[in-house]
Design a protein around this motif. Structure first.
Motif, short mmCIF file in Angstrom:
data_model
loop_
_atom_site.label_atom_id
_atom_site.label_comp_id
_atom_site.label_asym_id
_atom_site.label_seq_id
_atom_site.Cartn_x
_atom_site.Cartn_y
_atom_site.Cartn_z
N VAL A 28 -75.95 -28.24 10.07
CA VAL A 28 -75.47 -27.76 8.77
C VAL A 28 -76.68 -27.35 7.97
O VAL A 28 -77.63 -28.13 7.81
CB VAL A 28 -74.67 -28.84 8.01
N LYS A 29 -76.68 -26.12 7.47
CA LYS A 29 -77.82 -25.61 6.72
C LYS A 29 -77.93 -26.28 5.36
O LYS A 29 -76.97 -26.89 4.86
CB LYS A 29 -77.70 -24.09 6.59
N PRO A 30 -79.09 -26.22 4.73
CA PRO A 30 -79.30 -26.95 3.48
C PRO A 30 -78.25 -26.65 2.41
O PRO A 30 -77.79 -25.51 2.27
CB PRO A 30 -80.69 -26.45 3.05
N TYR A 31 -77.91 -27.72 1.67
CA TYR A 31 -76.95 -27.60 0.58
C TYR A 31 -77.35 -28.56 -0.54
O TYR A 31 -78.07 -29.53 -0.32
CB TYR A 31 -75.52 -27.86 1.05
N LEU A 32 -76.90 -28.25 -1.76
CA LEU A 32 -77.35 -28.95 -2.96
C LEU A 32 -76.34 -30.00 -3.40
O LEU A 32 -75.14 -29.79 -3.34
CB LEU A 32 -77.57 -27.96 -4.09
N MET A 196 -72.84 -23.53 -1.45
CA MET A 196 -73.43 -24.87 -1.51
C MET A 196 -74.95 -24.86 -1.47
O MET A 196 -75.59 -25.78 -1.98
CB MET A 196 -72.89 -25.74 -0.39
N ARG A 197 -75.54 -23.85 -0.90
CA ARG A 197 -77.00 -23.76 -0.85
C ARG A 197 -77.58 -23.26 -2.16
O ARG A 197 -78.79 -23.31 -2.38
CB ARG A 197 -77.44 -22.85 0.28
N SER A 198 -76.70 -22.77 -3.06
CA SER A 198 -77.17 -22.08 -4.26
C SER A 198 -76.75 -22.74 -5.57
O SER A 198 -77.39 -22.52 -6.59
CB SER A 198 -76.68 -20.63 -4.26
N ILE A 199 -75.69 -23.51 -5.56
CA ILE A 199 -75.28 -24.28 -6.74
C ILE A 199 -74.87 -25.67 -6.28
O ILE A 199 -74.37 -25.85 -5.16
CB ILE A 199 -74.11 -23.62 -7.51
N PRO A 200 -75.05 -26.68 -7.12
CA PRO A 200 -74.62 -28.02 -6.73
C PRO A 200 -73.11 -28.15 -6.74
O PRO A 200 -72.43 -27.60 -7.62
CB PRO A 200 -75.27 -28.92 -7.78
N PHE A 201 -72.58 -28.85 -5.75
CA PHE A 201 -71.18 -29.26 -5.71
C PHE A 201 -71.12 -30.74 -6.07
O PHE A 201 -72.01 -31.51 -5.72
CB PHE A 201 -70.60 -29.10 -4.31
N MET A 202 -70.04 -31.17 -6.72
CA MET A 202 -69.74 -32.59 -6.85
C MET A 202 -68.24 -32.75 -6.64
O MET A 202 -67.47 -31.80 -6.78
CB MET A 202 -70.22 -33.15 -8.18
N ALA A 203 -67.81 -33.96 -6.27
CA ALA A 203 -66.43 -34.11 -5.83
C ALA A 203 -65.89 -35.51 -6.09
O ALA A 203 -66.62 -36.50 -6.05
CB ALA A 203 -66.31 -33.79 -4.34
#
Length: 475
Positions: A28-32, A196-203
């Protein structure tokens, strides 16, 4: 519509490489992620890779910076549950970001750059911002992919998921096919986007994320605890207690899960954080939570009281308590804490679970009982409660001429990709409950929220980019 862009330029950029046409560098490629201690100066970056002795390095550069800065506190956790080839989840921190700015980052493997991207830092309290909110997104469906593209076009600063992150059981294997390819895609089109690599997700967690707890049948369940990095400032629940169901399975399968989840289990389902001028309280609304127990209830009250200086207060959970849809209407357990949210001066509650869009009048609610327990489901996990009581509606508020709300507005935004619930009710206003002012279930949609100081504009946008609802709230 204000945010539509004609002939837009793709504003996220990323590249990844494989060496000598061998195996891909990333699973999985980098994500924020917002990380355990969110700050306008920091973000957490995660990626997944095969178990190996490879040396990884992550670096960032602020938009006006001349030099690459090395990340801090890099760690890795091994996910080695039965039925899944073991892999590593790497996590590292960018600590010197300029709030609200665009920055560049890159990841190297054994001295070779294998990934680079452009991203956004979290906003500070003085800055305006745009958020996207959507629930029930992880279906991997064509509609989910189109919603991802609409999110991309809206250019939000952050995205909040109102539960049911991935279908159907929150498994590692389901993330691989239904989540990462849609929301961390290399380029943007109607099959997904590099979000996901460009903005943070929260859940927040939904029923499809947290109800599967038999690790003998599904050893890769509860992947939420492996893949997300969010605050751990909520109450420390005890497994088998009032808000953490017991895990089932052999000691070996349990240990494999615990080893991968680390300190995130079981604490990461209830947490809070500040973003810009807002305070967010994220709650596990699954029906296994016993709100008769004071632990979680008191934590919510104290958390909101401590946020008294925030301009805005938002709550995120999965199960809507004020829902006019025939589907899941009886799952009203979250009504039990409505008075706590009112006392804490919450402005908006966001939920999913019901696959459509609904908005209530600003309201207050006084429950007249602790709820009538519904029939228990599999593994004796409760399925919900009906909660009767009295609501008071602010019908003077219309979000146009009158923009000051007296009460909490409840938004259901669960049309993020799964099949829609009760489209026949959209035009049948007689089927709506008295607290509902907007109901749209004939088209998939997402919520966009723009905040500028004490002015908030909430827009509901459908899968074709058409605006289907808009309100303004002022302080």
């Amino acid at each position: 519509m204000r945010y539509c862009i004609l002939g837009f330029v793709l504003f996220f950029s990323s590249q990844s490489y494989t060496q000598n046409n061998q195996q891909p560098d990333f699973q999985v490629k980098p994500y924020l992620q917002i990380g355990k201690t969110p700050s306008p100066q920091s973000l957490q970056v995660l990626w997944h890779a095969a178990v190996s002795n490879d040396v990884w390095l992550a670096e960032y550069k602020n938009i006006n910076g001349n030099e690459w800065v090395k990340s801090e506190n890099q760690t890795s956790s091994k996910i080695a549950v039965a039925g899944i080839e073991p892999f590593l989840v790497y996590s590292t921190s960018f600590k010197g970001l300029v709030p609200g700015s665009t920055f560049m980052y890159r990841v190297s493997k054994n001295g070779n750059v294998v990934f680079n991207a452009e991203a956004k830092a979290l906003k500070s309290s003085e800055q305006s911002y745009r958020l996207a909110i959507s629930g029930d997104m992880g279906a991997g469906s064509g509609t989910a992919k189109k919603i991802a593209f609409e999110i991309y076009k809206a250019k939000p600063d952050m995205l909040a998921i109102a539960g049911d992150i991935v279908y159907n059981r929150g498994l590692v294997s389901e993330y691989k096919t239904r989540f990462w390819p849609v929301y961390n895609k290399d380029d943007a089109d109607t099959s997904g986007a590099p979000l996901m690599r460009s903005i943070p997700f929260m859940a927040s967690v939904g029923n499809h994320d947290a109800l599967t707890r038999d690790l003998d049948r599904y050893p890769d369940a509860l992947a939420y605890y492996h893949f997300w990095d969010q605050p751990l400032n909520g109450p420390a629940g005890k497994e088998g207690g009032a808000f953490v169901p017991a895990l089932l399975g052999t000691d070996a399968n349990k240990k494999a899960f615990y080893d991968g989840a680390g300190d995130k289990y079981p604490r990461m389902t209830n947490f809070s954080f500040d973003y810009a001028n807002a305070h967010w309280t994220v709650i596990d609304s699954n029906p296994y939570v016993d709100w008769n127990d004071s632990t979680l209830r008191d934590w919510v009250a104290k958390d909101l009281a401590a946020a008294a200086n925030a301009t805005w207060r938002f709550v995120l959970y999965h199960h809507p308590c004020f829902n006019s849809s025939r589907a899941h209407y009886e799952q009203q357990q979250m009504r039990l804490i409505a008075p706590i949210l009112e006392q804490g001066k919450v402005d908006i509650v966001f939920a999913g679970h019901v696959h459509n869009y609904q908005r209530t009048y600003p309201l207050t609610f006084k429950p007249d009982n602790l709820g009538t327990q519904l029939v228990a489901g599999p593994n004796n996990i409760r399925t919900g409660k009906t909660v009767n009581g009295k609501w008071t509606l602010d019908k003077d508020f219309n979000g146009k001429r009158n923009t000051r709300a007296d009460g909490v507005i409840y938004i259901t935004t669960g049309a993020g990709g799964q099949g829609l619930y009760n489209p026949e009710q959209t035009k049948d206003k007689d089927s709506w409950q008295k607290f509902t002012v907007k109901f749209e279930s004939t088209v998939h949609s997402l919520t966009i929220m723009d905040v500028n100081g004490g002015v908030l504009t909430l827009i509901q946008v459908d899968i074709n980019g058409k605006e289907i609802d808009r309100i303004k709230i002022t302080k």
